[in-house]
Design a protein around this motif. Structure first.
Motif, PDB file in Angstrom:
ATOM      1  N   LYS A   1       2.504  17.998   5.267  1.00 21.09           N
ATOM      2  CA  LYS A   1       3.820  17.921   4.630  1.00 21.09           C
ATOM      3  C   LYS A   1       4.013  16.650   3.799  1.00 21.09           C
ATOM      4  O   LYS A   1       5.070  16.446   3.209  1.00 21.09           O
ATOM      5  CB  LYS A   1       4.925  17.974   5.698  1.00 21.09           C
ATOM      6  N   GLY A   2       3.000  15.777   3.814  1.00 20.17           N
ATOM      7  CA  GLY A   2       3.137  14.527   3.047  1.00 20.17           C
ATOM      8  C   GLY A   2       3.888  13.444   3.799  1.00 20.17           C
ATOM      9  O   GLY A   2       4.103  12.353   3.265  1.00 20.17           O
ATOM     10  N   VAL A   3       4.327  13.734   5.015  1.00 21.87           N
ATOM     11  CA  VAL A   3       5.086  12.762   5.805  1.00 21.87           C
ATOM     12  C   VAL A   3       4.203  11.562   6.161  1.00 21.87           C
ATOM     13  O   VAL A   3       4.637  10.411   6.140  1.00 21.87           O
ATOM     14  CB  VAL A   3       5.637  13.420   7.103  1.00 21.87           C
ATOM     15  N   TRP A   4       2.952  11.858   6.481  1.00 26.46           N
ATOM     16  CA  TRP A   4       1.981  10.820   6.837  1.00 26.46           C
ATOM     17  C   TRP A   4       1.889   9.765   5.733  1.00 26.46           C
ATOM     18  O   TRP A   4       2.053   8.568   5.976  1.00 26.46           O
ATOM     19  CB  TRP A   4       0.621  11.481   7.080  1.00 26.46           C
ATOM     20  N   ALA A   5       1.643  10.200   4.523  1.00 21.72           N
ATOM     21  CA  ALA A   5       1.467   9.272   3.399  1.00 21.72           C
ATOM     22  C   ALA A   5       2.772   8.533   3.095  1.00 21.72           C
ATOM     23  O   ALA A   5       2.765   7.329   2.837  1.00 21.72           O
ATOM     24  CB  ALA A   5       0.978  10.037   2.167  1.00 21.72           C
ATOM     25  N   ARG A   6       3.888   9.254   3.152  1.00 25.01           N
ATOM     26  CA  ARG A   6       5.183   8.613   2.883  1.00 25.01           C
ATOM     27  C   ARG A   6       5.481   7.538   3.916  1.00 25.01           C
ATOM     28  O   ARG A   6       5.982   6.467   3.590  1.00 25.01           O
ATOM     29  CB  ARG A   6       6.312   9.651   2.910  1.00 25.01           C
ATOM     30  N   THR A   7       5.164   7.823   5.186  1.00 28.01           N
ATOM     31  CA  THR A   7       5.412   6.846   6.243  1.00 28.01           C
ATOM     32  C   THR A   7       4.564   5.596   6.030  1.00 28.01           C
ATOM     33  O   THR A   7       5.062   4.472   6.116  1.00 28.01           O
ATOM     34  CB  THR A   7       5.105   7.464   7.631  1.00 28.01           C
ATOM     35  N   ARG A   8       3.273   5.805   5.731  1.00 33.15           N
ATOM     36  CA  ARG A   8       2.412   4.644   5.492  1.00 33.15           C
ATOM     37  C   ARG A   8       2.907   3.832   4.287  1.00 33.15           C
ATOM     38  O   ARG A   8       2.857   2.610   4.304  1.00 33.15           O
ATOM     39  CB  ARG A   8       0.966   5.100   5.275  1.00 33.15           C
ATOM     40  N   ALA A   9       3.387   4.516   3.260  1.00 33.01           N
ATOM     41  CA  ALA A   9       3.895   3.808   2.076  1.00 33.01           C
ATOM     42  C   ALA A   9       5.129   2.983   2.430  1.00 33.01           C
ATOM     43  O   ALA A   9       5.253   1.816   2.037  1.00 33.01           O
ATOM     44  CB  ALA A   9       4.208   4.805   0.964  1.00 33.01           C
ATOM     45  N   SER A  10       6.033   3.563   3.193  1.00 33.98           N
ATOM     46  CA  SER A  10       7.256   2.802   3.507  1.00 33.98           C
ATOM     47  C   SER A  10       6.941   1.670   4.492  1.00 33.98           C
ATOM     48  O   SER A  10       7.558   0.603   4.448  1.00 33.98           O
ATOM     49  CB  SER A  10       8.363   3.722   4.025  1.00 33.98           C
ATOM     50  N   GLN A  11       5.935   1.874   5.342  1.00 33.25           N
ATOM     51  CA  GLN A  11       5.511   0.778   6.228  1.00 33.25           C
ATOM     52  C   GLN A  11       4.907  -0.361   5.413  1.00 33.25           C
ATOM     53  O   GLN A  11       5.172  -1.535   5.684  1.00 33.25           O
ATOM     54  CB  GLN A  11       4.489   1.286   7.244  1.00 33.25           C
ATOM     55  N   ASN A  12       4.113  -0.031   4.409  1.00 29.58           N
ATOM     56  CA  ASN A  12       3.555  -1.071   3.550  1.00 29.58           C
ATOM     57  C   ASN A  12       4.651  -1.862   2.852  1.00 29.58           C
ATOM     58  O   ASN A  12       4.563  -3.076   2.716  1.00 29.58           O
ATOM     59  CB  ASN A  12       2.607  -0.457   2.521  1.00 29.58           C
ATOM     60  N   ALA A  13       5.689  -1.157   2.424  1.00 23.79           N
ATOM     61  CA  ALA A  13       6.819  -1.841   1.779  1.00 23.79           C
ATOM     62  C   ALA A  13       7.510  -2.777   2.776  1.00 23.79           C
ATOM     63  O   ALA A  13       7.868  -3.909   2.439  1.00 23.79           O
ATOM     64  CB  ALA A  13       7.796  -0.813   1.222  1.00 23.79           C
ATOM     65  N   PHE A  14       7.659  -2.303   4.007  1.00 22.98           N
ATOM     66  CA  PHE A  14       8.275  -3.129   5.051  1.00 22.98           C
ATOM     67  C   PHE A  14       7.478  -4.423   5.258  1.00 22.98           C
ATOM     68  O   PHE A  14       8.035  -5.518   5.290  1.00 22.98           O
ATOM     69  CB  PHE A  14       8.329  -2.332   6.368  1.00 22.98           C
ATOM     70  N   TRP A  15       6.145  -4.297   5.386  1.00 18.57           N
ATOM     71  CA  TRP A  15       5.330  -5.478   5.659  1.00 18.57           C
ATOM     72  C   TRP A  15       5.218  -6.384   4.453  1.00 18.57           C
ATOM     73  O   TRP A  15       5.116  -7.611   4.597  1.00 18.57           O
ATOM     74  CB  TRP A  15       3.955  -5.061   6.190  1.00 18.57           C
ATOM     75  N   PHE A  16       5.234  -5.791   3.269  1.00 13.37           N
ATOM     76  CA  PHE A  16       5.245  -6.612   2.060  1.00 13.37           C
ATOM     77  C   PHE A  16       6.486  -7.511   2.062  1.00 13.37           C
ATOM     78  O   PHE A  16       6.399  -8.718   1.818  1.00 13.37           O
ATOM     79  CB  PHE A  16       5.216  -5.700   0.826  1.00 13.37           C
TER      80      PHE A  16
END
Lengths: 332, 332
Positions: free
Chosen positions: B265-280
């Motif tokens: 469903k693309g949830v995996w990639a979206r979650t990793r992207a938003s986590q990267n934004a959080f850590w950035f």
């Protein structure tokens, strides 16, 4: 308040003379995040007399413990003794719930109509740090306005207790009567912050349960009593009945005794100094990050690097260093 | 590692080839706060292959719930299926307690000796943000090293669950059997994070209590199931017995089903992207404040203004703005 017409000195004098409207407008000003308002707020805070100190009492308690009723009764007891009392709140949930303390104000009906009292609804901001920073400045305004006691209420969500403890001279935890097992329910960190634990609802059917709960906490507090800076008698647990007004006078006497002891031993001044250092650091972090957010070059670099992070081309930590380099390099 | 001899590319290749010693040294490197080590760590992270992804499983549970036993049993189940498993920990208390997970490692005796497993003690730093940032980077190292599953354990102190949730693909909450009343004891925020709630100790005398507790949570989870991005079946509650090995296979199947659904469903990639934004953002704040702390002029201004704050001559917010002005003005 427009930039042109705002006069910090004149406003400061009005607040110091006890003008409630000036105080209310000044609190609105310190709560505003608008850059012009921040400038005005800082000019106003700089213009105020610094030699007035209230007793700042932080008050926490879980929902259902009767906090509004306690503030109403305790506040009326204080104004009845001729003291001026301000009530502020740090409520990070108010933005979501639509301002719970506005409800409290109507519930604190008698207190809110008393000329010696001032009740301020919680600022509705989503960010706890923001709410707390502004509440601390509102506390300074209330001190300059000549209030003897500032009650700072918190709803006990997340880190709000820690924030309130950093702006209070005393921290009071209000609890309901409970079985012995539920002692565990109070987070240890909050127990350790408390100078006074008040078991409310010591009336009617709950009176004996309140007495038992109080004894349980008194026992637990003896184990926690390790803070060398404190007097031997504190933290302390007492029963009160906000409904019947029982125990309020004794609670206030205990608070005054602790204040007197802390003033004499220099603890009061040391605590205020370390609190100022805490808020200076918080403000410093906030001010610096605000500048970064408003830097167009850093914002553009940040946008591009986020895409590179997303594509897996750069680690977040390295991207962060690059943005900081761009932000700090000398501008043309 | 001295600055001269460190070769990020060569180290990256060793890690990717599965060299455990290179991995262990690299994790030590990312945990270090020393500026030279940070530079080396960032060069290493940049040199690593980014196309390997493990399933990152965040695991939380209160003390006494049998977390070490669960990790041992669950880890052995995974390595028994031919998977490579790394175990990391975010434990902000380890600095004080002297590294509780070192104890865990000895308790995870079989797993730690299995060639398919790698158990890393928690870094002993006092600051949670620091521990979490470095654990996230250690997770990236483990992914590059070819681990199929990275278990990230947290002790559930303060905000550590939030931090772990921000670096995990799945979040598992381990609970002990309990009476219905104790359902309240789990913080709602943590319940909302969980993808899977496992009621451990479903064995011996506690088996029926575990089944009841599981049903209670399943009911509670139905109320929480509002996250539109999730499949209809999650979050889910299951019973397990780490002691007897019961329910581990089913737990792993459920995790794989959720991962497959999220990938599709693309949830995996979206979650990793938003986590990267959080850590950035977290790294950006940290990098900027580190620069400020190391600026001699800002440090001197800060020292003087703290005295002025102490004397009541300036408000913390205004003092903070002045320090930031000095820090950001062009240097001669």
């Amino acid at each position: 308040m427009s930039k042109a017409e705002f006069a910090p000195e004149a406003t400061a004098r009005l607040i110091e003379q006890g003008n409630r409207r000036a105080l209310a407008r000044a609190i609105t000003l310190v709560e505003s995040a608008h850059p012009d308002h921040r400038q005005q707020a800082m000019a106003l805070l700089a213009a105020l007399l610094k030699d007035r100190q209230a007793i700042r009492i932080g008050l926490s308690g879980t929902p259902g413990v009767g906090k509004s009723t306690f503030i109403e009764s305790f506040g009326l007891h204080l104004v009845g003794s001729g003291l001026k009392v301000a009530v502020l709140a740090v409520d990070p949930s108010s933005a979501r719930s639509g301002g719970s303390i506005l409800g409290d104000k109507t519930r604190m009906d008698q207190l809110s109509r008393h000329p010696g009292a001032y009740i301020r609804p919680s600022p509705s901001q989503t960010h706890l740090g923001g709410v707390a920073r502004r509440t601390r400045e509102a506390t300074s305004l209330c001190e300059a306005a000549g209030f003897d006691v500032v009650l700072i209420e918190t709803v006990g969500v997340g880190q709000s207790e820690t924030m309130v403890a950093e702006m209070a001279d005393l921290f009071v935890l209000l609890l309901a009567p409970a079985g012995g097992d539920e002692l565990q329910g109070v987070k240890r960190g909050i127990m350790e912050m408390a100078d006074l634990i008040l078991i409310n609802k010591a009336d009617g059917d709950l009176k004996s349960a309140a007495t038992r709960t109080c004894a349980d906490y008194a026992g637990a507090l003896r184990l926690l009593r390790k803070r060398s800076q404190d007097s031997e008698d504190f933290p302390k647990a007492l029963t009160v009945s906000a409904l019947e007004g029982a125990g309020l006078r004794q609670s206030w006497e205990e608070m005054q005794a602790l204040v007197a002891w802390r003033r004499e031993k220099g603890v009061w001044a040391r605590t205020r100094a370390s609190q100022n250092a805490f808020w200076f650091n918080a403000e410093l972090r906030h001010a610096l990050l605000t500048r970064l957010e408003h830097d167009p070059e850093a914002a553009e670099a940040s946008r591009q690097l986020q895409q590179a992070i997303h594509a897996g081309d750069i680690a977040p930590s390295l991207a962060a260093e690059r943005v900081v380099d761009i932000f700090l390099r000398p501008k043309a």
